[in-house]
Scaffold this active site. Structure first.
Site, short mmCIF file in Angstrom:
data_model
loop_
_atom_site.label_atom_id
_atom_site.label_comp_id
_atom_site.label_asym_id
_atom_site.label_seq_id
_atom_site.Cartn_x
_atom_site.Cartn_y
_atom_site.Cartn_z
N GLY A 29 -10.50 -3.13 4.95
CA GLY A 29 -10.23 -2.61 6.30
C GLY A 29 -9.71 -3.69 7.23
O GLY A 29 -9.26 -4.75 6.78
N ALA A 30 -9.76 -3.40 8.55
CA ALA A 30 -9.13 -4.26 9.57
C ALA A 30 -7.68 -4.48 9.13
O ALA A 30 -7.21 -5.62 8.97
CB ALA A 30 -9.88 -5.58 9.74
N LEU A 31 -7.01 -3.37 8.95
CA LEU A 31 -5.69 -3.39 8.30
C LEU A 31 -4.60 -3.98 9.19
O LEU A 31 -4.59 -3.77 10.41
CB LEU A 31 -5.31 -1.96 7.89
N HIS A 35 -1.44 -5.37 4.55
CA HIS A 35 -2.08 -4.28 3.80
C HIS A 35 -1.13 -3.08 3.70
O HIS A 35 -1.02 -2.45 2.65
CB HIS A 35 -3.34 -3.79 4.52
N LYS A 148 -1.17 -13.33 -1.35
CA LYS A 148 -1.86 -14.24 -0.43
C LYS A 148 -3.18 -14.72 -1.06
O LYS A 148 -3.58 -15.84 -0.89
CB LYS A 148 -2.14 -13.56 0.90
N ASP A 149 -3.84 -13.80 -1.77
CA ASP A 149 -5.07 -14.15 -2.46
C ASP A 149 -4.72 -14.42 -3.93
O ASP A 149 -5.05 -13.63 -4.82
CB ASP A 149 -6.09 -13.01 -2.32
P1 AMP Z 1 -8.57 -7.61 2.03
O1 AMP Z 1 -8.74 -6.44 2.92
O2 AMP Z 1 -8.50 -8.92 2.75
O3 AMP Z 1 -9.55 -7.61 0.88
O4 AMP Z 1 -7.14 -7.46 1.37
C1 AMP Z 1 -6.80 -6.31 0.65
C2 AMP Z 1 -5.53 -6.58 -0.11
O5 AMP Z 1 -4.48 -6.89 0.80
C3 AMP Z 1 -5.65 -7.78 -1.06
O6 AMP Z 1 -4.98 -7.48 -2.27
C4 AMP Z 1 -4.96 -8.88 -0.29
O7 AMP Z 1 -4.41 -9.88 -1.13
C5 AMP Z 1 -3.85 -8.09 0.41
N1 AMP Z 1 -3.38 -8.84 1.58
C6 AMP Z 1 -4.12 -9.36 2.58
N2 AMP Z 1 -3.32 -10.01 3.45
C7 AMP Z 1 -2.06 -9.89 3.00
C8 AMP Z 1 -0.78 -10.35 3.45
N3 AMP Z 1 -0.65 -11.07 4.56
N4 AMP Z 1 0.31 -10.03 2.73
C9 AMP Z 1 0.20 -9.29 1.58
N5 AMP Z 1 -0.97 -8.83 1.10
C10 AMP Z 1 -2.09 -9.13 1.80
#
Ligand code: AMP
Length: 281
Positions: A29-31, A35, A148-149
């Site tokens: 979340g906190a999209l 995302h 990014k991850d």
């Molecule tokens: P998170 O909500 O942080 O767990 O991220 C969910 C997904 O979004 C994960 O696969 C992250 O790698 C991807 N993500 C987060 N930030 C970015 C970004 N700036 N660009 C591309 N993908 C992202």
């Protein structure tokens, strides 16, 4: 767009789309736009797309980080609706981890021994736990993860192979602010000064990319360490240049054709990560 929060609701959706291609985007979340790019790619490549929003407690090694994790659900739902996402899965902790849940055991070799692995003990165990559970519940054909991850992506790819999940992992490029700062849910916690400071993270990664033809790995690491040492707004946690397949630290540029430079930095209390691929010739 429909929301499923219970197993019953999820099962109904899945049975309705039993013979269609299903794309899955797991998030906490906190999209932001990063995302949403994953969701858009899923929509492009599949008949039906489902995005999960679940702040997974098992991947937080720092309880304060979990407590402070933003949770703007209404805004997230609006954003998903605006890009045309079909379904959102917002399960409870009890649904994801029922009392009889036994996590699968994975062995990641060198992939979880470096960088995030050493600095966030238990983090990847938690990531593998939640994603394997979601893959079992949702059974997507494709699942979308951000570069990014980078280390997380490598862990998920290894997990999929080990468990034999019939899912294609689709890597997605990092989406950045115009300053170069990688978009992150954690950026919401930065003030204006910190946001400017945080943009120096990618600036320095780009500088490393320029320096690689004229400086050794030891020399660029020394340069980067010094740049952070003299930057009072940013605290470097780690910087590593590694083989992108094994994540084992590279000694020399000609160890492989492509290296991945990964970094973790504290901006005040907020921990940010980023990376850049370094191609040799
Ligand atoms: P998170 O909500 O942080 O767990 O991220 C969910 C997904 O979004 C994960 O696969 C992250 O790698 C991807 N993500 C987060 N930030 C970015 C970004 N700036 N660009 C591309 N993908 C992202």
């Amino acid at each position: 767009m429909r929301i499923a929060s219970t197993l019953n609701e999820l099962t109904q959706i899945l049975s309705k789309h039993a013979n269609t291609s299903l794309g899955f985007v797991p998030t906490m979340g906190a999209l932001h736009k990063g995302h949403l790019e994953l969701v858009k790619k899923s929509i492009e490549q599949n008949d039906v797309s489902i995005c999960s929003i679940f702040v997974n407690p098992t991947q937080f090694n720092n309880p304060a980080d979990l407590d402070k994790y933003p949770n703007p659900l209404e805004k997230d739902l609006e954003a998903l609706e605006s890009v045309g996402c079909d379904y959102v899965f917002t399960p409870s902790k009890e649904l994801v981890y029922p009392p009889d849940f036994i996590p699968k055991d994975f062995s990641f070799g060198s992939l979880d021994k470096e960088m995030e692995g050493t600095n966030r003990p238990g983090h990847f165990k938690g990531v593998a736990m939640v994603i394997s559970r979601f893959f079992q519940l949702i059974k997507p054909q494709k699942a979308y993860f951000g570069e990014k991850d980078f280390q997380q992506l490598a862990i998920i790819q290894s997990m999929v192979k080990q468990a034999g999940f019939p899912v294609e992992v689709v890597p997605c490029s990092t989406v950045r602010e115009s300053s170069g700062l990688a978009m992150s849910s954690r950026n919401m916690r930065l003030n204006k000064v910190q946001l400017v400071a945080a943009s120096r993270i990618f600036e320095r990664l780009r500088a490393i990319s320029e320096m690689k033809s004229s400086h050794s790995i030891v020399a660029v690491k020394k340069w980067l360490n010094f740049a952070f040492l003299t930057d009072e707004d940013l605290q470097l946690e780690y910087f590593e240049i590694a083989n992108p397949n094994t994540l084992i630290a590279s000694d020399k540029w000609n160890d492989c054709d492509v290296h991945i430079a990964c970094i973790a930095v504290f901006v005040g209390e907020v921990r940010l990560i980023d990376n850049i691929l370094l191609k040799i010739n």
